[in-house]
Scaffold this motif. Structure first.
Motif, PDB file in Angstrom:
ATOM      1  N   ARG A   1      43.014   9.892  69.169  1.00  0.00           N
ATOM      2  CA  ARG A   1      42.980  10.880  70.227  1.00  0.00           C
ATOM      3  C   ARG A   1      41.600  11.466  70.209  1.00  0.00           C
ATOM      4  NH1 ARG A   1      43.680  16.012  71.334  1.00  0.00           N
ATOM      5  NH2 ARG A   1      44.522  16.535  69.259  1.00  0.00           N
ATOM      6  N   LEU A   2      40.662  10.981  71.107  1.00  0.00           N
ATOM      7  CA  LEU A   2      39.360  11.629  70.911  1.00  0.00           C
ATOM      8  C   LEU A   2      39.350  13.066  71.445  1.00  0.00           C
ATOM      9  CD1 LEU A   2      37.228   8.665  72.429  1.00  0.00           C
ATOM     10  CD2 LEU A   2      37.518   9.431  69.782  1.00  0.00           C
ATOM     11  N   VAL A   3      38.167  13.969  70.886  1.00  0.00           N
ATOM     12  CA  VAL A   3      38.215  15.087  71.071  1.00  0.00           C
ATOM     13  C   VAL A   3      36.775  15.402  71.555  1.00  0.00           C
ATOM     14  CG1 VAL A   3      40.069  16.134  70.114  1.00  0.00           C
ATOM     15  CG2 VAL A   3      37.871  16.176  68.778  1.00  0.00           C
ATOM     16  N   GLY A   4      35.889  14.664  71.297  1.00  0.00           N
ATOM     17  CA  GLY A   4      34.353  14.763  71.676  1.00  0.00           C
ATOM     18  C   GLY A   4      33.393  13.810  70.958  1.00  0.00           C
ATOM     19  N   ARG A   5      31.990  14.173  71.512  1.00  0.00           N
ATOM     20  CA  ARG A   5      30.970  13.533  70.772  1.00  0.00           C
ATOM     21  C   ARG A   5      29.944  14.238  69.836  1.00  0.00           C
ATOM     22  NH1 ARG A   5      27.674   9.384  74.860  1.00  0.00           N
ATOM     23  NH2 ARG A   5      26.203   8.757  73.309  1.00  0.00           N
ATOM     24  N   ASN A   6      29.971  15.532  70.153  1.00  0.00           N
ATOM     25  CA  ASN A   6      29.146  16.232  69.744  1.00  0.00           C
ATOM     26  C   ASN A   6      29.583  17.441  68.694  1.00  0.00           C
ATOM     27  OD1 ASN A   6      26.749  15.003  71.005  1.00  0.00           O
ATOM     28  ND2 ASN A   6      27.572  16.200  72.981  1.00  0.00           N
TER      29      ASN A   6
ATOM     30  N   VAL B   1      28.912  20.961  66.588  1.00  0.00           N
ATOM     31  CA  VAL B   1      28.025  22.276  66.158  1.00  0.00           C
ATOM     32  C   VAL B   1      28.796  23.207  65.256  1.00  0.00           C
ATOM     33  CG1 VAL B   1      26.611  23.976  66.952  1.00  0.00           C
ATOM     34  CG2 VAL B   1      26.982  22.044  68.352  1.00  0.00           C
ATOM     35  N   THR B   2      28.214  23.525  64.101  1.00  0.00           N
ATOM     36  CA  THR B   2      28.802  24.429  63.202  1.00  0.00           C
ATOM     37  C   THR B   2      28.099  25.764  63.234  1.00  0.00           C
ATOM     38  OG1 THR B   2      27.449  23.591  61.488  1.00  0.00           O
ATOM     39  CG2 THR B   2      29.752  22.529  61.716  1.00  0.00           C
ATOM     40  N   ASP B   3      28.937  26.696  63.000  1.00  0.00           N
ATOM     41  CA  ASP B   3      28.397  28.036  62.599  1.00  0.00           C
ATOM     42  C   ASP B   3      28.224  28.496  61.342  1.00  0.00           C
ATOM     43  OD1 ASP B   3      30.842  28.860  61.752  1.00  0.00           O
ATOM     44  OD2 ASP B   3      31.453  30.033  63.709  1.00  0.00           O
ATOM     45  N   SER B   4      27.660  29.486  61.177  1.00  0.00           N
ATOM     46  CA  SER B   4      27.408  30.073  60.008  1.00  0.00           C
ATOM     47  C   SER B   4      28.481  30.128  58.845  1.00  0.00           C
ATOM     48  CB  SER B   4      26.726  31.458  59.835  1.00  0.00           C
ATOM     49  OG  SER B   4      27.403  32.342  60.646  1.00  0.00           O
ATOM     50  N   ALA B   5      29.645  30.255  59.363  1.00  0.00           N
ATOM     51  CA  ALA B   5      30.890  30.480  58.624  1.00  0.00           C
ATOM     52  C   ALA B   5      31.573  29.083  58.309  1.00  0.00           C
ATOM     53  CB  ALA B   5      31.975  31.240  59.152  1.00  0.00           C
ATOM     54  N   GLY B   6      30.877  28.164  58.809  1.00  0.00           N
ATOM     55  CA  GLY B   6      31.570  26.661  58.785  1.00  0.00           C
ATOM     56  C   GLY B   6      32.321  26.358  59.702  1.00  0.00           C
ATOM     57  N   ASN B   7      32.663  27.184  60.631  1.00  0.00           N
ATOM     58  CA  ASN B   7      33.835  26.533  61.753  1.00  0.00           C
ATOM     59  C   ASN B   7      32.941  25.670  62.790  1.00  0.00           C
ATOM     60  OD1 ASN B   7      35.691  28.397  60.994  1.00  0.00           O
ATOM     61  ND2 ASN B   7      34.304  30.270  62.111  1.00  0.00           N
ATOM     62  N   ALA B   8      33.595  24.735  63.273  1.00  0.00           N
ATOM     63  CA  ALA B   8      32.985  23.661  64.164  1.00  0.00           C
ATOM     64  C   ALA B   8      33.557  23.799  65.540  1.00  0.00           C
ATOM     65  CB  ALA B   8      33.318  22.272  63.622  1.00  0.00           C
ATOM     66  N   THR B   9      32.557  23.511  66.794  1.00  0.00           N
ATOM     67  CA  THR B   9      32.855  23.230  68.012  1.00  0.00           C
ATOM     68  C   THR B   9      32.551  21.964  68.364  1.00  0.00           C
ATOM     69  OG1 THR B   9      32.453  25.575  68.203  1.00  0.00           O
ATOM     70  CG2 THR B   9      32.691  24.192  70.079  1.00  0.00           C
ATOM     71  N   VAL B  10      33.625  21.203  68.770  1.00  0.00           N
ATOM     72  CA  VAL B  10      33.286  19.913  69.157  1.00  0.00           C
ATOM     73  C   VAL B  10      33.358  19.733  70.918  1.00  0.00           C
ATOM     74  CG1 VAL B  10      33.992  17.296  69.131  1.00  0.00           C
ATOM     75  CG2 VAL B  10      34.272  18.867  67.218  1.00  0.00           C
ATOM     76  N   THR B  11      32.314  19.132  71.426  1.00  0.00           N
ATOM     77  CA  THR B  11      32.245  19.006  72.754  1.00  0.00           C
ATOM     78  C   THR B  11      31.634  17.642  72.983  1.00  0.00           C
ATOM     79  OG1 THR B  11      29.932  19.564  73.038  1.00  0.00           O
ATOM     80  CG2 THR B  11      31.487  21.387  73.171  1.00  0.00           C
ATOM     81  N   TRP B  12      31.913  17.335  74.495  1.00  0.00           N
ATOM     82  CA  TRP B  12      31.295  15.979  74.721  1.00  0.00           C
ATOM     83  C   TRP B  12      29.983  15.901  75.283  1.00  0.00           C
ATOM     84  CZ3 TRP B  12      33.661  11.275  74.465  1.00  0.00           C
ATOM     85  CH2 TRP B  12      34.857  11.141  74.180  1.00  0.00           C
TER      86      TRP B  12
ATOM     87  N   ALA C   1      35.847  22.858  75.418  1.00  0.00           N
ATOM     88  CA  ALA C   1      35.531  22.664  73.593  1.00  0.00           C
ATOM     89  C   ALA C   1      36.501  22.869  72.678  1.00  0.00           C
ATOM     90  CB  ALA C   1      34.061  23.425  73.493  1.00  0.00           C
ATOM     91  N   VAL C   2      36.598  21.835  71.748  1.00  0.00           N
ATOM     92  CA  VAL C   2      37.782  22.178  70.813  1.00  0.00           C
ATOM     93  C   VAL C   2      36.978  22.837  69.535  1.00  0.00           C
ATOM     94  CG1 VAL C   2      39.400  20.973  69.574  1.00  0.00           C
ATOM     95  CG2 VAL C   2      38.865  20.081  71.805  1.00  0.00           C
ATOM     96  N   ARG C   3      37.612  23.886  69.021  1.00  0.00           N
ATOM     97  CA  ARG C   3      37.123  24.580  67.830  1.00  0.00           C
ATOM     98  C   ARG C   3      37.986  24.455  66.773  1.00  0.00           C
ATOM     99  NH1 ARG C   3      33.558  28.457  66.801  1.00  0.00           N
ATOM    100  NH2 ARG C   3      34.129  29.988  65.426  1.00  0.00           N
TER     101      ARG C   3
END
Length: 151
Positions: free
Chosen positions: A133-138, A140-151, A23-25
């Motif tokens: 350059r595609l990194v994902g489709r989904n 999800v953000t955490d409570s601090a606003g950081n995001a994790t992008v996955t396929w 996953a890309v964070r």
């Protein structure tokens, strides 16, 4: 000294190959700057968004996949142009080899529902080629606003 340097390089290379399909964070500051575009609008001025992380809405992927570089495949994503029957907008995309199966799961026909993909607008200067350059489709953000992008 050379042995330590070689050991560090070996560790970085081996960890890099493990993390390619991971996953890309993105930190909160970067994620807050992400804007969502319709593919029709983005395709008209892709160069204006160089190096930006964007969310793009599309309907389907191109059928053709070209193995351009050892770990990268080139394809395209498409969207129906509203109000113009049978007309489409498209953007070229690059997909990492570990993400290819997930990319292939996107429908390749124009009857697909609208989906959102995340990617960074980049340019291959040697080929004079602008792409997403595609990194994902989904995402999800955490409570601090950081995001994790996955396929």
């Amino acid at each position: 000294m050379k042995r330590i340097l070689l050991l560090l390089v070996a560790i970085l290379v081996s960890n890099g190959s493990i993390m390619v399909g991971a996953a890309v964070r993105y930190d909160a500051k970067v994620w807050r700057a992400v804007q969502t575009y319709d593919l029709v609008a983005l395709s008209k001025n892709l160069d204006a968004h160089m190096r930006e992380l964007v969310a793009v809405k599309c309907n389907f992927r191109g059928k053709d996949l070209h193995h351009m570089k050892p770990n990268w495949y080139e394809s395209s994503i498409w969207q129906n142009i509203p109000g113009e029957r049978g007309k489409f907008a498209h953007v070229s995309v690059m997909v990492a080899k570990p993400d290819l199966a997930a990319f292939k799961s996107i429908p390749a026909d124009s009857s697909g529902a609208e989906i959102t993909l995340y990617g960074r607008v980049e340019r291959d200067v040697h080929a004079n080629f602008t792409f997403l350059r595609l990194v994902g489709r989904n995402a999800v953000t955490d409570s601090a606003g950081n995001a994790t992008v996955t396929w």
